[in-house]
Design a protein around this motif. Structure first.
Motif, PDB file in Angstrom:
ATOM      1  N   SER A  28       0.854  -1.177   0.000  1.00 18.82           N
ATOM      2  CA  SER A  28       0.000   0.000   0.000  1.00 18.82           C
ATOM      3  C   SER A  28       0.890   1.227   0.000  1.00 18.82           C
ATOM      4  CB  SER A  28      -0.905  -0.009   1.233  1.00 18.82           C
ATOM      5  OG  SER A  28      -0.129   0.163   2.390  1.00 18.82           O
ATOM      6  N   PRO A  29       0.355   2.391  -0.456  1.00 19.48           N
ATOM      7  CA  PRO A  29       1.158   3.616  -0.399  1.00 19.48           C
ATOM      8  C   PRO A  29       1.619   3.944   1.006  1.00 19.48           C
ATOM      9  CG  PRO A  29      -0.762   3.913  -1.804  1.00 19.48           C
ATOM     10  CD  PRO A  29      -0.925   2.587  -1.130  1.00 19.48           C
ATOM     11  N   ALA A  30       0.767   3.692   1.995  1.00 18.36           N
ATOM     12  CA  ALA A  30       1.144   3.996   3.375  1.00 18.36           C
ATOM     13  C   ALA A  30       2.308   3.127   3.828  1.00 18.36           C
ATOM     14  CB  ALA A  30      -0.062   3.785   4.303  1.00 18.36           C
ATOM     15  N   ALA A  31       2.305   1.836   3.418  1.00 21.60           N
ATOM     16  CA  ALA A  31       3.399   0.947   3.804  1.00 21.60           C
ATOM     17  C   ALA A  31       4.703   1.387   3.152  1.00 21.60           C
ATOM     18  CB  ALA A  31       3.070  -0.492   3.395  1.00 21.60           C
ATOM     19  N   SER A  32       4.619   1.825   1.890  1.00 15.62           N
ATOM     20  CA  SER A  32       5.820   2.290   1.210  1.00 15.62           C
ATOM     21  C   SER A  32       6.397   3.516   1.896  1.00 15.62           C
ATOM     22  CB  SER A  32       5.488   2.608  -0.249  1.00 15.62           C
ATOM     23  OG  SER A  32       6.607   3.130  -0.914  1.00 15.62           O
ATOM     24  N   GLN A  33       5.520   4.467   2.269  1.00 13.99           N
ATOM     25  CA  GLN A  33       5.992   5.667   2.952  1.00 13.99           C
ATOM     26  C   GLN A  33       6.589   5.330   4.310  1.00 13.99           C
ATOM     27  OE1 GLN A  33       2.610   8.249   3.058  1.00 13.99           O
ATOM     28  NE2 GLN A  33       2.494   8.442   0.819  1.00 13.99           N
ATOM     29  N   ALA A  34       5.992   4.360   5.005  1.00 15.49           N
ATOM     30  CA  ALA A  34       6.516   3.964   6.316  1.00 15.49           C
ATOM     31  C   ALA A  34       7.912   3.366   6.181  1.00 15.49           C
ATOM     32  CB  ALA A  34       5.570   2.959   6.980  1.00 15.49           C
ATOM     33  N   SER A  35       8.136   2.554   5.110  1.00 16.09           N
ATOM     34  CA  SER A  35       9.449   1.963   4.894  1.00 16.09           C
ATOM     35  C   SER A  35      10.497   3.035   4.600  1.00 16.09           C
ATOM     36  CB  SER A  35       9.372   0.976   3.725  1.00 16.09           C
ATOM     37  OG  SER A  35      10.628   0.417   3.482  1.00 16.09           O
ATOM     38  N   GLU A  36      10.143   4.030   3.786  1.00 15.05           N
ATOM     39  CA  GLU A  36      11.074   5.109   3.476  1.00 15.05           C
ATOM     40  C   GLU A  36      11.408   5.919   4.727  1.00 15.05           C
ATOM     41  OE1 GLU A  36       9.311   7.385   0.406  1.00 15.05           O
ATOM     42  OE2 GLU A  36       9.426   5.789  -1.105  1.00 15.05           O
ATOM     43  N   ARG A  37      10.389   6.167   5.556  1.00 13.40           N
ATOM     44  CA  ARG A  37      10.642   6.922   6.790  1.00 13.40           C
ATOM     45  C   ARG A  37      11.545   6.129   7.726  1.00 13.40           C
ATOM     46  NH1 ARG A  37       5.025   7.983   6.520  1.00 13.40           N
ATOM     47  NH2 ARG A  37       4.678   6.418   8.126  1.00 13.40           N
ATOM     48  N   GLY A  38      11.370   4.793   7.756  1.00 12.34           N
ATOM     49  CA  GLY A  38      12.205   3.965   8.628  1.00 12.34           C
ATOM     50  C   GLY A  38      13.663   4.029   8.242  1.00 12.34           C
ATOM     51  N   ALA A  39      13.964   3.911   6.923  1.00  8.90           N
ATOM     52  CA  ALA A  39      15.355   3.976   6.476  1.00  8.90           C
ATOM     53  C   ALA A  39      15.925   5.373   6.697  1.00  8.90           C
ATOM     54  CB  ALA A  39      15.436   3.594   4.998  1.00  8.90           C
ATOM     55  N   ALA A  40      15.102   6.411   6.467  1.00  3.70           N
ATOM     56  CA  ALA A  40      15.585   7.781   6.643  1.00  3.70           C
ATOM     57  C   ALA A  40      15.861   8.097   8.109  1.00  3.70           C
ATOM     58  CB  ALA A  40      14.567   8.772   6.086  1.00  3.70           C
ATOM     59  N   GLN A  41      15.124   7.466   9.016  1.00  2.00           N
ATOM     60  CA  GLN A  41      15.291   7.767  10.435  1.00  2.00           C
ATOM     61  C   GLN A  41      16.638   7.307  10.984  1.00  2.00           C
ATOM     62  OE1 GLN A  41      11.907   6.831  12.809  1.00  2.00           O
ATOM     63  NE2 GLN A  41      12.958   7.071  14.739  1.00  2.00           N
ATOM     64  N   LEU A  42      17.278   6.351  10.271  1.00  3.31           N
ATOM     65  CA  LEU A  42      18.597   5.915  10.722  1.00  3.31           C
ATOM     66  C   LEU A  42      19.574   7.085  10.778  1.00  3.31           C
ATOM     67  CD1 LEU A  42      19.020   2.561   8.758  1.00  3.31           C
ATOM     68  CD2 LEU A  42      18.441   2.843  11.169  1.00  3.31           C
ATOM     69  N   GLY A  43      19.415   8.027   9.849  1.00  3.02           N
ATOM     70  CA  GLY A  43      20.311   9.166   9.816  1.00  3.02           C
ATOM     71  C   GLY A  43      20.029  10.206  10.879  1.00  3.02           C
ATOM     72  N   THR A  44      18.921  10.055  11.620  1.00  2.00           N
ATOM     73  CA  THR A  44      18.593  11.028  12.667  1.00  2.00           C
ATOM     74  C   THR A  44      19.027  10.566  14.047  1.00  2.00           C
ATOM     75  OG1 THR A  44      16.390  10.096  13.074  1.00  2.00           O
ATOM     76  CG2 THR A  44      16.595  11.716  11.292  1.00  2.00           C
ATOM     77  N   LEU A  45      19.494   9.312  14.136  1.00  2.00           N
ATOM     78  CA  LEU A  45      19.895   8.781  15.443  1.00  2.00           C
ATOM     79  C   LEU A  45      21.239   9.373  15.875  1.00  2.00           C
ATOM     80  CD1 LEU A  45      19.074   5.009  14.873  1.00  2.00           C
ATOM     81  CD2 LEU A  45      17.621   6.722  15.952  1.00  2.00           C
ATOM     82  N   ARG A  46      21.484   9.329  17.166  1.00  2.84           N
ATOM     83  CA  ARG A  46      22.803   9.681  17.665  1.00  2.84           C
ATOM     84  C   ARG A  46      23.812   8.606  17.263  1.00  2.84           C
ATOM     85  NH1 ARG A  46      21.561  10.463  23.920  1.00  2.84           N
ATOM     86  NH2 ARG A  46      20.564   8.468  23.447  1.00  2.84           N
ATOM     87  N   TRP A  47      25.096   9.012  17.182  1.00  2.00           N
ATOM     88  CA  TRP A  47      26.109   8.074  16.700  1.00  2.00           C
ATOM     89  C   TRP A  47      26.119   6.793  17.520  1.00  2.00           C
ATOM     90  CZ3 TRP A  47      30.310   5.729  18.991  1.00  2.00           C
ATOM     91  CH2 TRP A  47      31.156   5.039  18.132  1.00  2.00           C
ATOM     92  N   ARG A  48      26.024   6.917  18.819  1.00  2.00           N
ATOM     93  CA  ARG A  48      26.114   5.736  19.676  1.00  2.00           C
ATOM     94  C   ARG A  48      24.902   4.817  19.477  1.00  2.00           C
ATOM     95  NH1 ARG A  48      29.663   4.742  23.451  1.00  2.00           N
ATOM     96  NH2 ARG A  48      29.287   3.130  25.006  1.00  2.00           N
TER      97      ARG A  48
END
Length: 331
Positions: A28-48
């Motif tokens: 579904s479009p919502a599932a696709s957007q959720a997957s993209e947000r999940g991968a993008a969120q890796l870059g928002t985490l702290r280094w540790r």
């Protein structure tokens, strides 16, 4: 050629193609957007936090962290340095490239070979939440460095972030994940491939029967000219390629490995499967009681170069079961 030798490749090719299409297509479009947000969120985490996720993924591959002198107990250096991993007696240098830039260039890979030698490691893995540019990928191929970008990393860390956070200050927030293709859809896809293969088999069988039943032309009684040979030339039988031969083309070998991993990913009780090394297939199980060995081994044994591969069966996240290892055929 035997009709079964024609129909079988059609069945495998159509089934794998349908499986790949279903796995790439979001439900579904919502599932696709959720997957993209999940991968993008890796870059928002702290280094540790990001490094901790990467280590969990490496532990899922069978590595253990080598805690060197002066390092914290969790094996994550406070100065952001590289980490030494060990698996099967072989040591690997893990370098986490995390910063404000989303694209990692070749400059970040300089000196990793020398550092690996000094620390007694045989391999180098570089991980980033972003992606690598072309020059970095070219240098990695030359130096035999494994690169893992955010898109490739997400499937491996997804089991560790898609759960309720116990401590929002020390762990990444849970991320919505895309819904994978259902077993019902997979069954329909492979059923359609079987129907198509059956049709091809019937057509090939009919053509073969027709050619066998064709009348033999009558020999004429014309006199053979003097000096001409009276021997009738006999057509040579067609030569069938050896299906068990190991191809010499690296691209053909890699295609066999990819097709086999994709086919195993569709088995009942299997969440996903991929090659962690050239000789080790990592299989993530969907349930504690799943045991796909009886269906998994025939798929590996189709190709002689994969028959003796080492299979690592990884239990689901949160399971108390231990990792299991299997080898369908010995060397």
């Amino acid at each position: 050629m035997s009709p079964i030798l024609i129909a079988l490749p059609v069945f495998v090719a159509l089934g794998l193609a349908a499986t790949a299409w279903l796995r790439r297509s979001p439900s579904s479009p919502a599932a696709s957007q959720a997957s993209e947000r999940g991968a993008a969120q890796l870059g928002t985490l702290r280094w540790r936090d990001f490094t901790r996720l990467v280590l969990q993924a490496m532990h899922g591959r069978g590595y253990r962290t080598v805690v060197e002198e002066g390092m914290p107990a969790d094996g994550i250096p406070t100065d952001g340095g590289d980490i030494v991993l060990e698996r099967g007696g072989e040591r690997t240098l893990l370098s986490v490239k995390y910063g404000s830039a989303s694209i990692v260039g070749a400059q970040a890979l300089l000196g990793l070979g020398g550092s690996a030698t000094l620390r007694g490691t045989q391999k180098v893995i570089v991980v980033t939440p972003g992606r690598f540019d072309e020059e970095a990928m070219r240098m990695a191929r030359q130096q035999d460095i494994e690169l893992i970008d955010g898109e490739d990393l997400w499937p491996e860390v997804r089991p560790y972030v898609a759960r309720p956070a116990q401590d929002t200050t020390a762990a990444p927030a849970p991320v919505a994940t895309a819904t994978p293709a259902s077993p019902k859809m997979m069954g329909i896809a492979w059923g359609g491939a079987a129907v198509a293969a059956a049709v091809v088999w019937m057509i090939a069988q009919g053509l073969q029967s027709a050619s066998t039943a064709a009348p033999v032309p009558m020999q004429t009684t014309a006199q053979t000219p003097a000096g001409a040979s009276s021997t009738t030339p006999v057509a040579s039988a067609p030569v069938i390629d050896n299906a068990n031969a190991v191809p010499t083309d690296p691209a053909a070998l890699e295609r066999r490995r990819t097709e086999t991993a994709n086919a195993i990913s569709t088995l009942f009780g299997v969440d996903r499967a991929f090659w962690s090394t050239q000789s080790t297939l990592l299989v993530y199980l969907a349930t504690d009681v799943a045991d796909p060995s009886s269906e998994l081994c025939p798929l590996l044994e189709r190709y002689p170069e994969l028959a003796a591969s080492r299979v690592q069966m990884q239990p689901p996240q949160g399971s108390t079961k231990s990792v299991r290892f299997k080898q369908c055929r010995s060397y």
